[in-house]
Design an enzyme around this catalytic site. Structure first.
Site, PDB file in Angstrom:
ATOM      1  N   HIS A 121       9.193 -75.299   0.365  1.00  0.00           N
ATOM      2  CA  HIS A 121       8.572 -76.574   1.253  1.00  0.00           C
ATOM      3  C   HIS A 121       7.716 -76.720   1.996  1.00  0.00           C
ATOM      4  O   HIS A 121       7.127 -76.143   2.966  1.00  0.00           O
ATOM      5  CB  HIS A 121       9.988 -76.269   1.911  1.00  0.00           C
ATOM      6  N   ASP A 200      12.660 -69.777   7.502  1.00  0.00           N
ATOM      7  CA  ASP A 200      12.425 -71.486   7.760  1.00  0.00           C
ATOM      8  C   ASP A 200      14.204 -71.540   6.836  1.00  0.00           C
ATOM      9  O   ASP A 200      14.134 -70.522   5.585  1.00  0.00           O
ATOM     10  CB  ASP A 200      11.916 -72.336   6.222  1.00  0.00           C
ATOM     11  N   GLN A 203      17.959 -74.025   4.238  1.00  0.00           N
ATOM     12  CA  GLN A 203      19.025 -73.564   3.141  1.00  0.00           C
ATOM     13  C   GLN A 203      19.787 -72.388   3.301  1.00  0.00           C
ATOM     14  O   GLN A 203      20.971 -72.531   2.314  1.00  0.00           O
ATOM     15  CB  GLN A 203      18.228 -73.411   1.885  1.00  0.00           C
ATOM     16  N   LYS A 226      21.994 -80.673   6.856  1.00  0.00           N
ATOM     17  CA  LYS A 226      21.996 -79.653   6.499  1.00  0.00           C
ATOM     18  C   LYS A 226      23.893 -78.722   5.711  1.00  0.00           C
ATOM     19  O   LYS A 226      23.942 -78.175   5.238  1.00  0.00           O
ATOM     20  CB  LYS A 226      21.349 -78.859   5.939  1.00  0.00           C
ATOM     21  N   CYS A 366      10.266 -81.368  -2.612  1.00  0.00           N
ATOM     22  CA  CYS A 366       8.978 -81.372  -1.418  1.00  0.00           C
ATOM     23  C   CYS A 366       8.141 -79.885  -1.500  1.00  0.00           C
ATOM     24  O   CYS A 366       8.723 -79.189  -0.291  1.00  0.00           O
ATOM     25  CB  CYS A 366       9.945 -81.934   0.331  1.00  0.00           C
TER      26      CYS A 366
HETATM   27  C1  PLP Z   1      13.817 -74.739   2.770  1.00  0.00           C
HETATM   28  C2  PLP Z   1      13.623 -76.646   3.141  1.00  0.00           C
HETATM   29  N1  PLP Z   1      12.791 -76.331   4.068  1.00  0.00           N
HETATM   30  C3  PLP Z   1      13.005 -77.324   5.756  1.00  0.00           C
HETATM   31  C4  PLP Z   1      12.649 -78.381   4.908  1.00  0.00           C
HETATM   32  C5  PLP Z   1      13.163 -79.485   5.568  1.00  0.00           C
HETATM   33  O1  PLP Z   1      14.050 -80.328   7.361  1.00  0.00           O
HETATM   34  P1  PLP Z   1      13.808 -81.487   7.436  1.00  0.00           P
HETATM   35  O2  PLP Z   1      13.802 -82.714   6.968  1.00  0.00           O
HETATM   36  O3  PLP Z   1      15.359 -81.397   7.980  1.00  0.00           O
HETATM   37  O4  PLP Z   1      13.414 -81.477   8.254  1.00  0.00           O
HETATM   38  C6  PLP Z   1      14.126 -78.497   3.363  1.00  0.00           C
HETATM   39  C7  PLP Z   1      14.710 -79.785   3.409  1.00  0.00           C
HETATM   40  O5  PLP Z   1      15.375 -80.495   2.784  1.00  0.00           O
HETATM   41  C8  PLP Z   1      14.473 -77.460   3.355  1.00  0.00           C
HETATM   42  O6  PLP Z   1      14.966 -77.448   1.826  1.00  0.00           O
END
Ligand code: PLP
Length: 417
Positions: A121, A200, A203, A226, A366
């Site tokens: 992401h 990370d 998800q 989420k 993203c």
């Molecule tokens: C895999 C992953 N990492 C990081 C994020 C970022 O999350 P946040 O926008 O809550 O910081 C997302 C959000 O869609 C994501 O899907």
């Protein structure tokens, strides 16, 4: 799992969109909130609201206790025995930035290497790209295979004595791939024990049971919204010894121990990293979300996701002209299903589905480097959660058929509008 009973806890699922009952399939973007979380926010503001860690009065003590109880709940949820290793931040993005600023800027120097995958992401990509540009470090990008899984040979080859940081997602927000995180960590640590690993888990934590210490990484991040929690609250977990060595990310109130005219010293963990008034209600709301998920049981959450994903993939694959991205085996993937219908733009797919009351995401999710790697500019993405049912998957399939009909698509991928 009684899905109807769960659905009754989510007031928004009673909403009608364009005259149709909402079918919310955009959970990878954000989840809906059960009344237990909504009520907790209202209860906190109605009964306990005060600033934390500073007041002697009853409300302040109560608010502090509630905040720290939420931290303990979150720690337990991901198998962490020491709640002071749980730092509350705004979201996963802020957690990654915190590590890049407080750890990365001190430890990553010119010529050092940062290894990450092409499936990250932007939150876990741009942060390291910018740090590498600033410090003269090298970004090494590991490809994925046709199933969307990290190419382990390329991963091994990318590791050298110059590697300082390795980072990858636990579950991909585009392909739904569940990465073999323990295996990847052991590949890195087996050869280069000093390399720092950040995972990370944005998800992953909402969808699969996660035991952070078992994974063996150094940092793990996730985000509350989420996983049925409020927006504006996220989590950074770090190994105590690393967090202790790191300087603060932000300066100000709460994060200090002593402030003198000529110098200051820092508070203990985790407050050293929580400058200013924190998102108290958000953290307490996240605690309620964790209670809710724990009551269902994460094994059950995952089992439901496997069933629903298997059904969705088998039904969607039956539609001619649909291309589903990534792994087809639902046991090896999460409930994120990205797809394209012929050469119809994903925004058109999403907009027609919206006219049927079905919410999905469309675009680059993203993850522009991944889109480029896959040779596409966008995709439609349906993503499920605890409250989704088979009927909603049927509606998704019917909606996709309507998309095809609207665009008069034939089996040769030609569109006659
Ligand atoms: C895999 C992953 N990492 C990081 C994020 C970022 O999350 P946040 O926008 O809550 O910081 C997302 C959000 O869609 C994501 O899907």
């Amino acid at each position: 799992m009684n899905i109807q009973k769960i659905r009754n806890d989510f007031p928004i699922l009673k909403r009608k969109i364009n005259g149709k009952l909402l079918a919310y399939l955009d959970n990878a973007a954000t989840s809906q909130k059960p009344k237990q979380v909504i009520d907790m926010l209202s209860h906190y503001y109605s009964k306990h609201n005060a600033n934390v860690h500073r007041g002697i009065h009853t409300l302040s003590v109560e608010a502090t206790e509630e905040l720290e109880l939420a931290r303990k709940k979150v720690a337990d949820f991901v198998g962490v025995s020491d709640p002071s290793e749980i730092v509350f931040v705004r979201n996963a993005t802020e957690a990654i930035n915190l590590v890049a600023y407080a750890w990365g800027r001190l430890n990553i120097e010119k010529g050092d290497e940062i290894v990450l995958t092409v499936a990250e992401h932007h939150s876990n990509f741009v942060v390291w790209q910018q740090l590498a540009m600033e410090n003269g470090a090298v970004l090494k990008i590991v490809p994925i295979d046709e199933n969307g899984e990290v190419d382990q040979e390329a991963f091994k080859e990318a590791l050298t004595k110059k590697t300082k940081l390795v980072t990858f997602c636990h579950v991909s927000n585009v392909l739904g791939t569940i990465n073999p995180v323990e295996k990847l960590v052991s590949i890195v640590k087996g050869q280069w024990s000093n390399v720092i690993i950040l995972i990370d888990g944005a998800q992953a934590v909402p969808h699969v049971p996660v035991d952070i210490p078992r994974i063996g990484c150094d940092f793990y991040v996730f985000t509350g919204h989420k996983m049925l929690g409020p927006t504006g609250i996220g989590v950074l977990w770090g190994k105590r010894e690393i967090l202790e060595e790191m300087p603060p990310f932000l300066f100000g109130g709460e994060m200090i121990s002593k402030v003198r005219l000529d110098n200051s010293t820092w508070n203990e963990l985790p407050w050293k990293f929580e400058a200013g008034t924190p998102n108290i209600a958000g953290a307490i709301g996240l605690g309620a979300a964790v209670d809710y998920l724990s009551k269902i049981g994460m094994e059950n959450v995952r089992a439901h996701e496997i069933e629903l994903t298997e059904y969705a993939i088998s039904r969607l694959s039956g539609i001619q002209d649909i291309r589903i991205l990534g792994q087809k085996d639902s046991k090896k993937r999460g409930g994120v299903i990205s797809f394209n219908v012929g050469n119809i733009h994903a925004h058109d797919v999403a907009s027609i589905l919206d006219s049927e009351g079905i919410a999905i995401r469309s675009g680059h999710h993203c993850a522009q480097p991944l889109m480029e790697f896959l040779g596409i500019s966008s995709a439609a993405r349906a993503s499920s959660y605890v409250y989704n049912n088979f009927e909603e998957i049927d509606r998704l399939v019917e909606g996709v058929m309507k998309v095809k009909k609207t665009f008069k698509i034939n089996s040769k991928h030609e569109i006659h509008v």
